[in-house]
Design a protein around this motif. Sequence first.
Motif, mmCIF file in Angstrom:
data_model
loop_
_atom_site.group_PDB
_atom_site.id
_atom_site.type_symbol
_atom_site.label_atom_id
_atom_site.label_comp_id
_atom_site.label_asym_id
_atom_site.label_seq_id
_atom_site.Cartn_x
_atom_site.Cartn_y
_atom_site.Cartn_z
ATOM 1 N N GLN A 9 19.728 38.615 38.893
ATOM 2 C CA GLN A 9 18.805 38.881 39.999
ATOM 3 C C GLN A 9 18.924 40.325 40.489
ATOM 4 N N SER A 10 20.040 40.976 40.140
ATOM 5 C CA SER A 10 20.215 42.383 40.504
ATOM 6 C C SER A 10 20.704 43.160 39.286
ATOM 7 N N THR A 33 14.559 39.014 37.964
ATOM 8 C CA THR A 33 15.308 40.098 38.588
ATOM 9 C C THR A 33 14.499 40.696 39.739
ATOM 10 N N ARG A 34 15.127 40.842 40.887
ATOM 11 C CA ARG A 34 14.404 41.287 42.076
ATOM 12 C C ARG A 34 14.910 42.612 42.647
ATOM 13 N N THR A 35 16.156 42.963 42.362
ATOM 14 C CA THR A 35 16.705 44.214 42.891
ATOM 15 C C THR A 35 17.181 45.084 41.731
ATOM 16 N N TRP A 37 18.639 49.044 40.707
ATOM 17 C CA TRP A 37 19.131 50.375 41.039
ATOM 18 C C TRP A 37 18.968 51.243 39.792
ATOM 19 N N ILE A 86 26.214 43.041 42.166
ATOM 20 C CA ILE A 86 25.364 43.455 41.052
ATOM 21 C C ILE A 86 25.616 42.483 39.898
ATOM 22 N N ASP A 87 24.565 41.828 39.441
ATOM 23 C CA ASP A 87 24.721 40.840 38.370
ATOM 24 C C ASP A 87 24.854 41.471 36.993
#
Length: 251
Positions: A9-10, A33-35, A37, A86-87
């Motif tokens: 998801q991240s 996945t929504r977030t 970086w 963080i995944d």
Amino acid sequence: MKDAFGTPQSLLVLGGTSEIGLATARRLIARRTRTVWLAGRPSPALETAAAGLRALGAEVRTVAFDALDPVAHEEKLGKVFAEGDIDMVLLAFGVLGDQAHDEEQPLSAVRIAQTNYTGAVSAGLVCAKALQEQGHGSLVVLSSVAGERARRANFIYGSSKAGLDAFAQGLGDALHGTGVHVMVVRPGFVRSKMTTGLPEAPLATTPEAVAAAIETGLRRRSETVWVPGTMRFVMSALRHVPRPLFRRLPV
């Protein structure tokens, strides 16, 4: 945390303008996945990449990151992890260089080694520690088939990827049983900006195909992924070719 389908998801992409990194981000955003970086040197290209992912519905942030500034890695990447778990971390930065030029200019060769290996060791260890502290996550490292056996045509790049590959495998063994999954990805020739103008090698692939292989590898919790899969057998054969014969091969 990953969802019930194993999709992160991240996501943190080290090398925020990498074509493979962005193709992977797009593919994962299309799932769940929504977030995201994007870590890279501040530039219009980095902001454009972030805007493109936002248009797909993800929350996207950028963070200043330079592979050649390992002193700052712990601080810069630490701020990302301080925002939340963080995944998945995708280590996607690297430079190909110009073999003929780099042989004549040792400092250019050193820059390739520092980017592809030293910078990756630093960032990899910082992220691995953070993933271990949170107790879960995947670290995906973009290696290359070039690291399997140094070739005359690109042994500077190949040797840097060989070092990275060995480091990532060892790191995976060190983290086994901690909840952190390390996956090494070994693409062949990828049609991208990095390879523009170069003669295309057999079994050439695309950033999108590498992204698809990464997604499958994550789902299977693979430790090593070859792209395309047939490269595993090609490189296994090349690895065992006697050196006098290997020197004569058009590779």
